[in-house]
Design an enzyme around this catalytic site. Structure first.
Site, PDB file in Angstrom:
ATOM      1  N   GLY A   1       0.809  -1.212   0.000  1.00  0.00           N
ATOM      2  CA  GLY A   1       0.000   0.000   0.000  1.00  0.00           C
ATOM      3  C   GLY A   1       0.842   1.263   0.000  1.00  0.00           C
ATOM      4  O   GLY A   1       0.330   2.376   0.009  1.00  0.00           O
ATOM      5  N   THR A   2       2.159   1.079  -0.051  1.00  0.00           N
ATOM      6  CA  THR A   2       3.085   2.195   0.079  1.00  0.00           C
ATOM      7  C   THR A   2       3.304   2.952  -1.222  1.00  0.00           C
ATOM      8  O   THR A   2       3.750   4.094  -1.208  1.00  0.00           O
ATOM      9  CB  THR A   2       4.457   1.665   0.515  1.00  0.00           C
ATOM     10  OG1 THR A   2       4.864   0.662  -0.434  1.00  0.00           O
ATOM     11  CG2 THR A   2       4.391   1.034   1.892  1.00  0.00           C
TER      12      THR A   2
ATOM     13  N   THR B   1       3.669   9.780  -3.273  1.00  0.00           N
ATOM     14  CA  THR B   1       3.584   8.603  -2.408  1.00  0.00           C
ATOM     15  C   THR B   1       4.398   8.802  -1.123  1.00  0.00           C
ATOM     16  O   THR B   1       4.053   8.271  -0.070  1.00  0.00           O
ATOM     17  CB  THR B   1       4.046   7.341  -3.156  1.00  0.00           C
ATOM     18  OG1 THR B   1       5.323   7.588  -3.733  1.00  0.00           O
ATOM     19  CG2 THR B   1       3.069   6.962  -4.255  1.00  0.00           C
TER      20      THR B   1
ATOM     21  N   GLU C   1       8.712   4.514   7.766  1.00  0.00           N
ATOM     22  CA  GLU C   1       8.544   4.455   9.216  1.00  0.00           C
ATOM     23  C   GLU C   1       8.876   5.742   9.952  1.00  0.00           C
ATOM     24  O   GLU C   1       8.347   5.995  11.035  1.00  0.00           O
ATOM     25  CB  GLU C   1       9.364   3.281   9.772  1.00  0.00           C
ATOM     26  CG  GLU C   1       8.719   1.976   9.350  1.00  0.00           C
ATOM     27  CD  GLU C   1       9.596   0.752   9.550  1.00  0.00           C
ATOM     28  OE1 GLU C   1       9.357   0.028  10.509  1.00  0.00           O
ATOM     29  OE2 GLU C   1      10.502   0.519   8.733  1.00  0.00           O
TER      30      GLU C   1
ATOM     31  N   GLY D   1      14.977   5.289   3.365  1.00  0.00           N
ATOM     32  CA  GLY D   1      13.614   4.771   3.523  1.00  0.00           C
ATOM     33  C   GLY D   1      12.709   5.799   4.184  1.00  0.00           C
ATOM     34  O   GLY D   1      13.153   6.622   4.974  1.00  0.00           O
TER      35      GLY D   1
ATOM     36  N   PRO E   1       7.289  12.401  -4.720  1.00  0.00           N
ATOM     37  CA  PRO E   1       6.741  13.277  -3.672  1.00  0.00           C
ATOM     38  C   PRO E   1       5.317  12.912  -3.259  1.00  0.00           C
ATOM     39  O   PRO E   1       4.943  13.084  -2.096  1.00  0.00           O
ATOM     40  CB  PRO E   1       6.771  14.670  -4.320  1.00  0.00           C
ATOM     41  CG  PRO E   1       7.808  14.579  -5.385  1.00  0.00           C
ATOM     42  CD  PRO E   1       7.768  13.161  -5.882  1.00  0.00           C
TER      43      PRO E   1
HETATM   44 MO1  MOS Z   1       8.043  -2.558   9.433  1.00  0.00          MO
HETATM   45  S1  MOS Z   1       7.388  -2.699  11.363  1.00  0.00           S
HETATM   46  O1  MOS Z   1       9.697  -2.853   9.588  1.00  0.00           O
HETATM   47  O2  MOS Z   1       7.208  -3.750   8.590  1.00  0.00           O
END
Ligand code: MOS
Length: 703
Positions: free
Chosen positions: A467-468, A596, A667, A664, A594
């Site tokens: 979904g990213t 996503t 998170e 990345g 930008p």
């Molecule tokens: Mo993420 S919690 O490293 O899938």
């Protein structure tokens, strides 16, 4: 024979706001998720869960269930097919009568229809021999021990200098305990599996963050060769870590399918997910900060107490970010674990950083208050030149830039630092700031790149788009590396039959997969060039693996950074907290898309607000389980809970990362958010709530 043209390449697509390549497929319902795959003759499984937290299952009586029309089988430890000896003990479903946690799978009903399976499961009678359980984590739990390593492979303890002596001499000391509750991952799509055996071969349509790794683990669980298992997962509706590794539900589906010799569908319900699909450990964290009169840290001491299960040691790396965020004369970090009669905690968005940075950044705010320094200035004074523990140079470190840029955009300079100084009717208004950080890593991955004679290209990699927007960004990476328009490139992902690649986790997806794709394409282009640009009828193909490149990387401390700013309104009569404004500024290398990326940052920040104010799995000591198993009682924010929220970033040109120059982004958005909210609540009210979530009763009792 086709010839690749040598005209000027199309403009680069990386850095542009490309919408999702599968967007139309998703919004029109054509994108097929695990449970929706159609296989001839599929039947349905429904699980039965343990109602004790510790003990043993006695007789399992499925006779009444079996008499119902359409019911094919009731499986329990008495009759389930034998697995191998899974290294992941949580996956040893129905292999023994032992109950390790309440909610563990103790039986599976299989029937021609979903309704019949569910009804049958309700008719299974399970006898138990319960034993006293131990489920409550406390700071002085007698079972606490020091793990050797914390996830993924860090030493549990580190120390530099004499922290206690430094604290004894410090001009200012903050010594506080912060707690975070257990929190449960709740992706939109529940964990679901369709298991199909054909001879000795198993195909799983599964909702997973990493099909190749899932394939290996499931093969291990069944004691069969990896080549006999295939995991297919083209679309995944979120995971947040809970779909990083296969869950017991996937094994249950495969066991049931083997037993009834039919394809079996099994989806966890939202309620079942609260026992079976992972959660973030609760933490109890003691932070001791010592500073000289000018606010320079002379000591940082961070001890994190957390839980694991009796099945597996899962040691969340909660104190690890404290090793690199600030300079300090002395430093000590450590972790203690208690193995309780609970489900094994697992990954939940930014595991370690999320609870750890919450505690550290609240303590820094308390130190700012105690020293009378502006919280941003305090962080400026403790900015390290190199990674404090390793001594390595940072590949890039944008923390101060993020703080300064954010302060400017947020209007920080107008802030009166006095707590409780701003009031708007019944509402106390305050602002807070916190730092954010997340490691910028990548992991070995392989990919193939194929040139077709018609001028199109196919790239294949065992990646996952949960979904990213990963599929979209990888298509951009491939098109740019090939120097062809996007519509000539297709990127295939979500299948363990594709080359082995890192799972979608640790914010390592795009960096790991993109590196492999660029390498495969470089090799492919060499082949094409060697043929003077001609692609033969049968096409050309190259495969590449990045293992050696990553192992040979120059040593650098590679991390993403960010600054979170928050404005809250706290109702002086009810204690209710509302986030009015939130701004995140991030330094994550090059932003590849930008559109996503912003979505990832905002999603992380929203989840951070949720952590600050809403999410709390409440333990029932008597029954030995978290009792709020649905969205009626486990609260996550809705649109009305999220006010004016914005994410932006600074441009970072970091040559030490990967061919894309990216860090990345999945998170870092959640990291620091809860601290920014908590710090804003303190500024609004003068009340410091150190235990999350910041419920109105916790504010009100001190207001
Ligand atoms: Mo993420 S919690 O490293 O899938």
């Amino acid at each position: 024979m086709a010839t690749t043209t040598t005209v000027a390449p199309p403009p680069a697509t990386l850095g542009t706001e490309l919408t999702r390549v599968e967007g139309r497929e998703k919004v029109t319902g054509h994108a097929v998720y695990a449970y929706e795959h159609d296989v001839e003759g599929a039947v349905y499984a429904w699980i039965v869960q343990a109602t004790i937290a510790r003990g043993a299952v006695g007789a399992v009586d499925g006779s009444e269930a079996r008499r119902r029309p359409g019911v094919l089988a009731v499986l329990s430890h008495e009759n389930a097919p034998k697995l191998g000896d899974p290294a992941e003990r949580e996956l040893a479903v129905l292999q023994s009568p032992r109950v390790h946690y309440r909610g563990q799978i103790v039986a599976i009903a299989v029937a021609e229809t979903l309704e019949a399976a569910r009804e049958a499961a309700g008719l299974v009678r399970v006898e138990y021999a319960p034993e006293g359980h131990d489920v409550a984590l406390t700071a002085d739990h007698p079972k606490l021990y020091t793990p050797e390593k914390v996830n993924p492979n860090f030493p549990s303890e580190t120390a530099e200098g004499d922290v206690d002596a430094a604290l004894a001499q410090a001009a200012v000391v903050v010594d506080e305990t912060y707690t975070t509750p257990a929190e449960h991952n709740n992706p939109m799509e529940p964990h679901a599996t369709l298991a199909v055996w054909s001879g000795g071969d198993l195909t799983l349509y599964d909702s997973t963050q990493g099909a190749p790794r899932a394939r290996d683990i499931i093969a291990d669980a069944f004691g069969i060769e990896a080549a006999r298992v295939r995991v297919i997962s083209p679309h995944v509706g979120g995971g947040f870590g809970s779909k990083g590794l296969p869950r017991p539900t996937a094994i249950a589906a495969a066991l049931a399918a083997r037993h009834v010799e039919r394809p079996v569908k099994l989806a966890a319900t939202r309620r079942q997910m609260f026992s079976l699909t992972g959660y973030r450990t609760p933490t109890i964290q003691r932070l001791r900060l010592g500073a000289d009169a000018s606010g320079r840290l002379v000591a940082i001491d961070h001890l994190a107490i957390e839980q694991t299960s009796t099945l597996k040691e899962f040691a969340e790396q909660t104190a690890v970010p404290t090793r690199m965020l600030y300079a300090a004369g002395t430093r000590r970090t450590g972790h203690r674990l208690a193995a309780l009669d609970v489900p094994t905690p697992s990954w939940m968005r930014a595991p370690g950083e999320t609870p750890g940075v919450y505690a550290l950044e609240c303590a820094m705010d308390e130190l700012a208050h105690a020293t009378g320094l502006d919280p941003i200035e305090l962080r400026v004074r403790n900015e390290p030149e190199t990674d404090p523990e390793s001594g390595l140079p940072f590949s890039s470190r944008g923390l101060l830039q993020c703080l300064r840029e954010g302060a400017e955009r947020f209007g920080w300079s107008e802030r009166d630092p006095t707590p409780g100084a701003r009031r708007d009717g019944a509402w106390l208004v305050g602002t807070g700031v916190a730092s954010s950080t997340y490691p910028a890593r990548r992991a070995p991955s392989s990919a193939f790149a194929r040139a077709n004679a018609d001028g199109t290209f196919v790239v294949g990699i065992g990646a996952a788009d949960i979904g990213t927007g990963a599929r979209t960004v990888l298509t951009q990476v491939a098109a740019d590396a090939l120097e062809v328009p996007l519509d000539r490139v297709r990127v295939d992902i979500g299948d363990s039959a594709l080359p082995f690649a890192m799972l979608a986790g640790g914010s390592m997806g795009t960096t790991s997969w993109g590196s492999a794709i660029v390498k495969a394409i470089t090799a492919l282009r060499e082949q094409i060039d060697g043929r003077n640009g001609k692609v033969p009828e049968e096409g050309l193909e190259a495969e590449a693996d990045t293992g050696d490149d990553i192992r040979a990387q120059e040593p650098f401390a590679r991390h993403a950074f960010g600054a979170q700013f928050c404005e809250v309104r706290v109702n002086a009569e009810t204690g209710e907290v509302r986030v009015a404004r939130m701004l995140g500024v991030f330094a994550c290398g090059r932003i590849l898309n930008p559109l996503t990326s912003r979505s990832q940052f905002l999603g992380g920040m929203t989840q951070g607000i949720s952590m600050a104010l809403h999410e709390e799995s409440v333990l029932d000591r008597e029954f030995g389980d978290y009792l709020n198993h649905d969205f009626a009682q486990y609260h996550v924010p809705v649109f009305a809970d999220i006010g004016d929220i914005e994410a932006t970033w600074i441009d970072e040109d970091d040559p030490h990362l990967n061919p894309m120059g990216a860090k990345g982004i999945g998170e870092i958005g959640i990291v620091g958010t809860a601290a920014a909210v908590a710090n804003a609540v303190f500024h609004a009210t003068g009340v410091r709530v150190r235990d999350l979530p910041i419920r109105l009763d916790r504010v009100l009792e001190k207001l």
